[in-house]
Design a protein around this motif. Sequence first.
Motif, mmCIF file in Angstrom:
data_model
loop_
_atom_site.group_PDB
_atom_site.id
_atom_site.type_symbol
_atom_site.label_atom_id
_atom_site.label_comp_id
_atom_site.label_asym_id
_atom_site.label_seq_id
_atom_site.Cartn_x
_atom_site.Cartn_y
_atom_site.Cartn_z
ATOM 1 N N ARG A 59 1.008 -1.302 0.173
ATOM 2 C CA ARG A 59 0.154 -0.067 0.091
ATOM 3 C C ARG A 59 0.896 1.203 0.189
ATOM 4 O O ARG A 59 0.600 2.461 -0.719
ATOM 5 C CB ARG A 59 -0.902 -0.071 1.109
ATOM 6 N N ASN A 60 1.811 1.158 0.998
ATOM 7 C CA ASN A 60 2.834 2.453 1.094
ATOM 8 C C ASN A 60 3.422 2.562 -0.445
ATOM 9 O O ASN A 60 4.043 3.824 -0.821
ATOM 10 C CB ASN A 60 3.893 2.217 2.041
ATOM 11 N N ASP A 65 -7.945 0.538 -2.864
ATOM 12 C CA ASP A 65 -6.628 1.489 -2.813
ATOM 13 C C ASP A 65 -5.776 1.468 -4.018
ATOM 14 O O ASP A 65 -5.233 2.521 -4.499
ATOM 15 C CB ASP A 65 -5.765 1.856 -1.644
ATOM 16 N N ASP A 92 -3.874 3.566 -13.931
ATOM 17 C CA ASP A 92 -2.850 4.150 -14.923
ATOM 18 C C ASP A 92 -2.070 3.309 -15.717
ATOM 19 O O ASP A 92 -1.627 3.483 -16.674
ATOM 20 C CB ASP A 92 -1.727 4.580 -13.646
ATOM 21 N N LEU A 108 2.114 2.316 -3.232
ATOM 22 C CA LEU A 108 1.544 3.086 -4.351
ATOM 23 C C LEU A 108 1.826 4.383 -4.471
ATOM 24 O O LEU A 108 1.441 5.109 -5.379
ATOM 25 C CB LEU A 108 0.093 3.016 -3.926
ATOM 26 N N ALA A 109 2.509 4.974 -3.228
ATOM 27 C CA ALA A 109 3.013 6.489 -3.411
ATOM 28 C C ALA A 109 4.292 6.493 -3.874
ATOM 29 O O ALA A 109 4.717 7.736 -3.919
ATOM 30 C CB ALA A 109 2.772 7.040 -1.976
ATOM 31 N N SER A 110 5.047 5.648 -4.516
ATOM 32 C CA SER A 110 6.223 5.637 -4.723
ATOM 33 C C SER A 110 6.477 6.168 -6.063
ATOM 34 O O SER A 110 5.590 6.369 -6.947
ATOM 35 C CB SER A 110 6.888 4.245 -5.288
ATOM 36 N N PRO A 111 7.519 7.262 -6.291
ATOM 37 C CA PRO A 111 7.847 8.141 -7.346
ATOM 38 C C PRO A 111 7.916 7.341 -8.680
ATOM 39 O O PRO A 111 8.158 7.608 -9.763
ATOM 40 C CB PRO A 111 8.951 8.838 -6.925
ATOM 41 N N ARG A 148 4.853 1.218 -8.326
ATOM 42 C CA ARG A 148 3.484 1.527 -8.379
ATOM 43 C C ARG A 148 2.686 0.523 -9.035
ATOM 44 O O ARG A 148 1.722 -0.125 -8.260
ATOM 45 C CB ARG A 148 3.077 3.046 -8.688
ATOM 46 N N ALA A 183 -4.019 3.239 -9.475
ATOM 47 C CA ALA A 183 -2.695 2.843 -10.131
ATOM 48 C C ALA A 183 -2.996 1.679 -11.047
ATOM 49 O O ALA A 183 -2.381 1.814 -12.177
ATOM 50 C CB ALA A 183 -1.868 2.316 -8.921
#
Length: 332
Positions: A210-211, A235, A242, A213-216, A221, A239
């Motif tokens: 889950r964390n 959540d 995307d 998913l916020a990766s650059p 992601r 993504a």
Amino acid sequence: MLIGEVARRSGVSARMLRHYESLGLVRPSGRTGSGYREYSGEDIQRIFHVESLRAMGLSLREIGRALDDPGFTPSALVDDLIRRTRERIAVETELLTRLRRVRATDPAGWEDVLQVVTLLGALGSKSADARQRAALASVDEVPVEALVEAALGEGDPNVAGALRWALARSGGGGPALLAEGLGSPVAAVRERAVRSLAEMPGGEATALLRNALASPDAVVRGYAALALGTRGEADAVPALVDLVVAGTNDTDAADALSLLAGDGAAADRIAAELVDRLARDTTGASARGRLTQALAGVPGAGSSRALQELLHDEDRAVALTAAYLLQLRDMG
């Protein structure tokens, strides 16, 4: 000062002082009437210079050059000493790591120690076949730390798959170690870390995904979203969309979206997300086609309404795809 007194005060044995003399490093300035070596203050100072340079790691030959060659430049030698020291530290660190890993298996006897050492060596082999065999045999015999290190550094896809399999069946500690790999400056390491996490069961791995998913990193992601989609984590929807837009693992992403659309409310939310992407001016023609196809796997009134509206889309390919999908629904 006689040799015995010099040895006592300097801490250098009389035997070593004689060796220094044979090499020409330190020669006593004089002899007593009885023929005993007699060292002057300058001689003793040179002894301390020799010992200081030895403590830095110089060989006796290098010490002789340093003390007697007027053209000698110490900077190059110091650079070489730094390099050699780093190499020695690396070797010792590797040995220490291996010993700790052997100890972590709590070996009952020397056969167990040798088995672990063999497997650890095989994991670092140049042969992909040897590494793969070690990975498949090491679930209960090699510390998870060694498996993680091997997985993060493995470039062969078959060996990498075997290591992920082993990690998924290993004991605790794996997810936290893999999480460190997610922050690596090397893209390939980040990908290996998230793919390994994706195959690990349990709440800790799910939370780390889950964390992620916020990766650059879009690759991180994407793999995190695919894994979370199969675990029923809503959540992951943005993504996953995307991925459909990008055309990267878009079929798998569409399947994950279909899986997440298990109830009416979830299906409508996913349909709304797909429609929103379709409506954006920046969405290219091929991406709009993939988004339309993704609606096929989303049940419910929301996706049906979206397909009805797409019948009048300016993009003929999109309109034809929507018509075909609605026809399939009517037949079902």
